[in-house]
Structures are given as C-alpha cells and as structure tokens.
Design a protein around this motif. Structure first.
Motif, mmCIF file in Angstrom:
data_model
loop_
_atom_site.group_PDB
_atom_site.id
_atom_site.type_symbol
_atom_site.label_atom_id
_atom_site.label_comp_id
_atom_site.label_asym_id
_atom_site.label_seq_id
_atom_site.Cartn_x
_atom_site.Cartn_y
_atom_site.Cartn_z
ATOM 1 N N TRP A 11 0.762 -1.171 -0.052
ATOM 2 C CA TRP A 11 0.092 -0.039 0.169
ATOM 3 C C TRP A 11 0.642 1.136 0.022
ATOM 4 O O TRP A 11 0.303 2.333 -0.353
ATOM 5 C CB TRP A 11 -0.983 0.154 1.200
ATOM 6 C CG TRP A 11 -1.997 -1.138 1.110
ATOM 7 C CD1 TRP A 11 -2.122 -2.144 1.736
ATOM 8 C CD2 TRP A 11 -3.203 -0.910 0.013
ATOM 9 N NE1 TRP A 11 -3.408 -2.672 1.130
ATOM 10 C CE2 TRP A 11 -3.934 -1.979 0.305
ATOM 11 C CE3 TRP A 11 -3.596 -0.070 -1.011
ATOM 12 C CZ2 TRP A 11 -5.068 -2.171 -0.684
ATOM 13 C CZ3 TRP A 11 -4.557 0.053 -1.748
ATOM 14 C CH2 TRP A 11 -5.472 -1.199 -1.292
ATOM 15 N N MET A 12 2.106 1.219 0.367
ATOM 16 C CA MET A 12 3.011 2.360 0.273
ATOM 17 C C MET A 12 3.114 2.901 -1.062
ATOM 18 O O MET A 12 3.005 4.028 -1.403
ATOM 19 C CB MET A 12 4.397 2.081 0.857
ATOM 20 C CG MET A 12 4.423 2.115 2.335
ATOM 21 S SD MET A 12 6.071 1.572 3.038
ATOM 22 C CE MET A 12 5.746 2.025 4.785
ATOM 23 N N ARG A 13 3.275 2.022 -1.836
ATOM 24 C CA ARG A 13 3.588 2.285 -3.429
ATOM 25 C C ARG A 13 2.012 2.809 -4.069
ATOM 26 O O ARG A 13 2.114 3.548 -4.864
ATOM 27 C CB ARG A 13 4.041 1.099 -4.150
ATOM 28 C CG ARG A 13 5.527 0.716 -3.927
ATOM 29 C CD ARG A 13 5.905 -0.496 -4.857
ATOM 30 N NE ARG A 13 5.995 0.182 -6.139
ATOM 31 C CZ ARG A 13 6.732 -0.735 -7.142
ATOM 32 N NH1 ARG A 13 7.127 -1.925 -6.942
ATOM 33 N NH2 ARG A 13 6.741 -0.376 -8.445
ATOM 34 N N VAL A 75 6.914 11.323 0.422
ATOM 35 C CA VAL A 75 5.572 11.323 1.530
ATOM 36 C C VAL A 75 5.460 10.056 2.263
ATOM 37 O O VAL A 75 5.485 9.909 3.422
ATOM 38 C CB VAL A 75 4.370 11.735 1.004
ATOM 39 C CG1 VAL A 75 3.523 11.490 2.047
ATOM 40 C CG2 VAL A 75 4.430 13.142 0.535
ATOM 41 N N MET A 76 5.632 8.914 1.407
ATOM 42 C CA MET A 76 5.640 7.615 1.829
ATOM 43 C C MET A 76 6.888 6.863 2.371
ATOM 44 O O MET A 76 7.064 5.755 2.623
ATOM 45 C CB MET A 76 4.896 6.636 0.731
ATOM 46 C CG MET A 76 3.642 7.004 0.278
ATOM 47 S SD MET A 76 2.228 7.470 1.557
ATOM 48 C CE MET A 76 2.283 5.717 2.685
ATOM 49 N N ARG A 146 8.373 -7.828 -5.348
ATOM 50 C CA ARG A 146 7.485 -6.601 -5.426
ATOM 51 C C ARG A 146 7.808 -5.613 -6.713
ATOM 52 O O ARG A 146 7.580 -4.673 -6.908
ATOM 53 C CB ARG A 146 7.459 -5.539 -4.460
ATOM 54 C CG ARG A 146 6.586 -6.301 -3.151
ATOM 55 C CD ARG A 146 5.331 -6.524 -3.529
ATOM 56 N NE ARG A 146 4.294 -7.130 -2.347
ATOM 57 C CZ ARG A 146 3.331 -7.531 -2.407
ATOM 58 N NH1 ARG A 146 2.604 -7.783 -3.524
ATOM 59 N NH2 ARG A 146 2.683 -7.937 -1.454
ATOM 60 N N GLN A 147 8.722 -6.392 -7.463
ATOM 61 C CA GLN A 147 8.953 -5.769 -8.876
ATOM 62 C C GLN A 147 7.637 -5.843 -9.856
ATOM 63 O O GLN A 147 7.322 -7.017 -10.088
ATOM 64 C CB GLN A 147 10.033 -6.441 -9.638
ATOM 65 C CG GLN A 147 11.438 -5.992 -8.845
ATOM 66 C CD GLN A 147 12.696 -6.751 -9.430
ATOM 67 O OE1 GLN A 147 12.560 -7.850 -9.392
ATOM 68 N NE2 GLN A 147 13.563 -6.171 -10.073
ATOM 69 N N VAL A 158 11.597 -0.902 -5.361
ATOM 70 C CA VAL A 158 11.161 0.015 -4.843
ATOM 71 C C VAL A 158 11.374 -0.518 -3.181
ATOM 72 O O VAL A 158 10.675 -1.381 -2.891
ATOM 73 C CB VAL A 158 9.581 0.185 -4.961
ATOM 74 C CG1 VAL A 158 9.104 1.704 -4.222
ATOM 75 C CG2 VAL A 158 9.640 0.697 -6.483
ATOM 76 N N VAL A 159 12.200 0.418 -2.444
ATOM 77 C CA VAL A 159 12.410 0.192 -1.008
ATOM 78 C C VAL A 159 12.069 0.888 -0.092
ATOM 79 O O VAL A 159 11.770 2.177 -0.594
ATOM 80 C CB VAL A 159 14.075 -0.234 -1.000
ATOM 81 C CG1 VAL A 159 14.329 -1.611 -2.000
ATOM 82 C CG2 VAL A 159 14.631 0.877 -1.537
#
Length: 323
Positions: A11-13, A75-76, A146-147, A158-159
C-alpha cells in the motif's frame, strides 16, 4: 546478491502513486485553463503532451538527481534503487518511466495516418493492453521482490528509505506472474483474430467510421451499434446506432442554445455520411449522434457534448434537402 534493503510494502506504493497522480492532475488542470484552445486543436495527439510531462516527472524525480523518489514516494518514505541500494541514473530511470507510463497514455491512441483497423494498430493494441495488465499482475502476484514489469526491465526495486540491520539475499521471482501475463497475451491475440475474421453486422460500420474521420474539423470518432434491438409499441424491432465525433474547436454548448446545435455543421455532415452509407437495416432504426468538444492530455481532461437521438426516418425528414 547480498543487500540490506527493505522492500516497500504494497500500500505504500499505491498511496505514493495516488499522490503523484493528484500532483500531475492538478498541474494538468492549470495548463488546461491556460492552453485550452491549443489542446482542443491538437485532438488525440494532445495526450502526448501529458505523456512528456509525466515522463519528465517520473524520470527526474525517481533518479539519483532527486534521490530516487517522486513527491509521492517522499511522503511515503520509499525510493527507487538498484539491487545494491544505489540510486539509478537518468537513463535507467527514463527506461523505467517509459515502460510504466506507455500503457496509460497509448491505450486507445490513434497513430496519425494509420487506420484504426490496420495490422499496425491491432499489434499496438495487443502490446499496450498486455503490458498494462501485466504491470498490475506482476505487482499483485510478485510478492517476492514486489517488482512490476517496469522494475524488471530497468532492474530496479522500490524500497523503504531506511535499511535493514541485517544482510540478506534478494529472493527470486516465481513463475506465476509470467504465466498469467502470457495467458493474457494469448487471450488478447485470440480475441483480436476473432474480431478481424468476424462477419457480424458491426463490420459494416467500419467504412462509416473511416469516412467520418475524413470530415473537416473531426479529430476522432467512434461508431457503435446496440446488438440487442429495442421494440417499439407496434412490435417493430429497431437497432440503435451511436456515432460520436470529436471536433477540434471549442463549442459554446449551453442548455439555452442546445436546439441551435441542430444546425452544427459537424452534426449535419455526420448524419449525411451515416445515412448515405446504408449501414443500417431500415429507416425505423435509430441514429444517435454525439458531438464532443474538449481535450484529453492524459493527466487532465475536459469535455462537453450534445447529442440528438432520432429515428433515421426523422433524420431524413428534417435534413432531407441537405442529405
């Protein structure tokens, strides 16, 4: 390869993308207020303007120039890196952004000078549609790294913006998302082949569509038919044909002048083109003509329209002399 990266949570992405979309949408809305008529005159090609803006936004901000994060990612508290945790260069970021944004901006995009029913357009549609769904499929089902597709192409991750205290290995991607995306590709190809070989009633509307696109001031069009006919009080079956035309000028459409739009030249020419095509079965069939004015730059859009819905016999009676 060993690293101490913490992969971004699902959910961050999503939230980061929503924030970025709102920022781009607001910017596009402001541009629309300033360059409205220019965007309208551009027609379908106006989407390229929004694409260039989005490419610039994601390319620069996701690169090492802005430490791997768009405003939404900042922001995230997540960022884009390579497998070693280093921020990526502008070239890699551009490739990643290109793959990510292409399905959104090129979906349904009509290549100038190329027929919407040509082999080139069909191949374009298959590729864009498959990549677009593939991006979603990989993000949902590739729980190991998560790619998504754009990450795999650019070899990025994305980390979270802080690192794990322990060193570990990046897991391998399972084959499930590849199988699902491959199945989507095969189904899309099958549907496209079936549509090309179909001899249904809708095939008669293709020449109508192409003739309407040749009209002056028309930038795009759509011709549809309701496969399930309606039945009037006398028990007669009527098919409904809807023709939508997009014009390259700003139309002053209000509730007070809607009846005056019946004299609109694009409307009259569209009615004439459709009736002269003889694509319909009987004069009892209904023709609904929608005239649309506005723009779509991908990151913002604004449309207004009017339509007239009448039996073909009524169209012939009203505009008989001009038809």
């Amino acid at each position: 390869m060993e690293n101490n990266l913490l992969l971004s949570k699902f959910w961050m992405r999503i939230w980061a993308l929503l924030i970025d979309s709102l920022i781009l949408g607001l910017f596009g809305f402001i541009l629309g207020l300033i360059f409205k008529n220019f965007f309208i005159s551009f027609g379908e090609s106006a989407k390229l303007i929004g694409w260039i803006i989005s490419l610039f936004y994601f390319t620069i901000l996701n690169s090492k120039l802005y430490k791997g994060g768009t405003l939404g990612k900042k922001v995230m508290k997540i960022q884009v890196t390579d497998i070693k945790g280093n921020f990526i260069d502008v070239k890699t970021s551009f490739i990643r952004s290109l793959v990510f944004t292409a399905p959104f901006f090129l979906n349904g995009f009509k290549i100038p000078g190329v027929s919407s029913f040509s082999f080139v357009t069909i191949i374009q549609g298959i590729i864009i549609f498959t990549i677009g769904l593939g991006i979603i499929v990989f993000y949902i089902f590739n729980k190991e790294t998560r790619q998504s597709i754009h990450d795999i192409v650019a070899k990025t991750y994305v980390v979270q913006d802080f690192r794990n205290k322990e060193i570990g290995f990046m897991p391998k991607i399972r084959k499930l998302p590849f199988y699902i995306t491959g199945a989507i590709l095969l189904v899309t190809i099958g549907v496209s082949i079936y549509s090309l070989s179909s001899t249904s009633k809708i095939s008669k509307l293709v020449p109508v569509y192409e003739d309407i696109l040749k009209q002056e001031n028309i930038t795009n069009a759509a011709v549809n038919m309701n496969y399930i006919p309606i039945t009037d009080d006398a028990g007669n079956k009527r098919f409904v044909y809807t023709v939508t035309v997009y014009v390259n000028k700003d139309l002053e459409i209000t509730q007070n002048n809607i009846n005056e739009q019946a004299k609109n030249p694009e409307l009259l020419e569209t009615v004439k083109t459709f009736i002269n095509s003889n694509a319909y079965d009987t004069d009892n069939d209904i023709l609904n003509v929608v005239v649309v004015s506005g723009y779509d730059i991908g990151i913002a859009k604004q449309y207004k329209s009017f339509n007239f819905y009448k039996p073909i016999s009524e169209w012939k009676r009203i505009f008989g002399k001009s038809l």
